[in-house]
Design an enzyme around this catalytic site. Structure first.
Site, mmCIF file in Angstrom:
data_model
loop_
_atom_site.group_PDB
_atom_site.id
_atom_site.type_symbol
_atom_site.label_atom_id
_atom_site.label_comp_id
_atom_site.label_asym_id
_atom_site.label_seq_id
_atom_site.Cartn_x
_atom_site.Cartn_y
_atom_site.Cartn_z
ATOM 1 N N HIS A 199 0.832 -1.205 0.000
ATOM 2 C CA HIS A 199 0.000 0.000 0.000
ATOM 3 C C HIS A 199 0.873 1.264 0.000
ATOM 4 C CE1 HIS A 199 -3.334 -2.674 0.802
ATOM 5 N NE2 HIS A 199 -4.182 -1.661 0.829
ATOM 6 N N HIS A 211 1.382 -3.874 9.151
ATOM 7 C CA HIS A 211 2.730 -3.631 8.648
ATOM 8 C C HIS A 211 3.623 -3.087 9.756
ATOM 9 C CE1 HIS A 211 2.914 -4.483 4.397
ATOM 10 N NE2 HIS A 211 1.755 -3.881 4.195
#
Length: 254
Positions: free
Chosen positions: A165, A214
């Site tokens: 992303h 993440h």
């Protein structure tokens, strides 16, 4: 006698002046190919170095500290901030997903085609498609597991490094911004375009850490790689425009 049209006159842009190397007069012209090569080299170096460290079991203490902070220090704690922040972060993170980025790119390509800005269109396609492929390869090579230190607020399945992303959003939004800046006159307008894209990329990266999917180092690396990738294509675009315009790279003022 009719005065000649400015290179940035809407009539010329509508006729595809972009492909003829039109560059706003107040854009500076450094050695673009050198910048492009340096950006690509630095990108490879960053991914290779950090990937090798991760593969060797390297882990940043600050990664753990930041992720636990987002849960008030408790692995299974409630996310920091008001309740609406969680919903907002899920919405923001979607802006960096494959579906939205593909739609944004397709819409931009369609608009550029309608305006007959063929060079910018091809650069956008080349930059975004090659960037997506590079990110997928990096994920496969490093294969870093997703963080399990806190609960995930969204479902994920792919590898963690680099953040897809964060990297892909930087590649798409920053590449679009920097290439469009090359055909838009006015420093204020160009500054607005770049700042908007940068803020969007930062928000998407932060949302990935907040959602617990993440490590911060995944996002930081993704930001750096995506920005360098955009810089590389920006430099390539500028070099091609100046070549088409018949300008000298060694003496841009001539």
């Amino acid at each position: 006698m009719t005065a000649p049209l400015s290179p940035l006159h809407p009539a010329l842009l509508a006729e595809g002046a972009d492909a003829r190397g039109v560059v706003p007069g107040d854009v500076r012209h450094p050695p673009w190919l050198l910048i492009s090569g340096a950006a690509l080299g630095l990108t490879i170096l960053i991914v290779g170095a950090v990937g090798a460290l991760i593969g060797g079991g390297w882990e940043l203490a600050v990664d753990r500290a930041i992720m636990l902070w987002t849960r008030h220090g408790n692995a299974h704690g409630v996310p920091i901030g008001p309740r609406w922040v969680r919903a907002a972060m899920i919405d923001i993170t979607a802006l960096g997903g494959v579906t939205i980025l593909t739609l944004v790119t397709a819409i931009a390509v369609g608009f550029l085609a309608l305006k007959r800005l063929w060079l910018t269109m091809l650069l956008v396609i080349g930059g975004t498609v090659s960037g997506a492929i590079a990110v997928s390869i990096a994920k496969l090579l490093v294969a870093r597991p997703r963080p399990e230190i806190i609960d995930h607020l969204v479902t994920v399945s792919s590898a963690s490094f680099p953040s897809g992303h964060a990297t892909n959003s930087a590649i798409v939004y920053l590449t679009l911004a920097t290439l469009i800046m090359q055909i838009v006159p006015g420093r204020v307008v160009r500054g607005y375009i770049l700042c908007t894209a940068a803020l969007l990329v930062v928000a998407i990266g932060c949302s990935r850490v907040y959602l617990g999917v993440h490590w911060p180092s995944d996002v930081l690396t993704g930001w750096g790689v995506g920005a360098l990738w955009a810089l590389m294509w920006w430099a390539v675009g500028a070099w091609v425009r100046l070549r088409r315009a018949g300008r000298s790279l060694l003496h841009p003022g001539e």
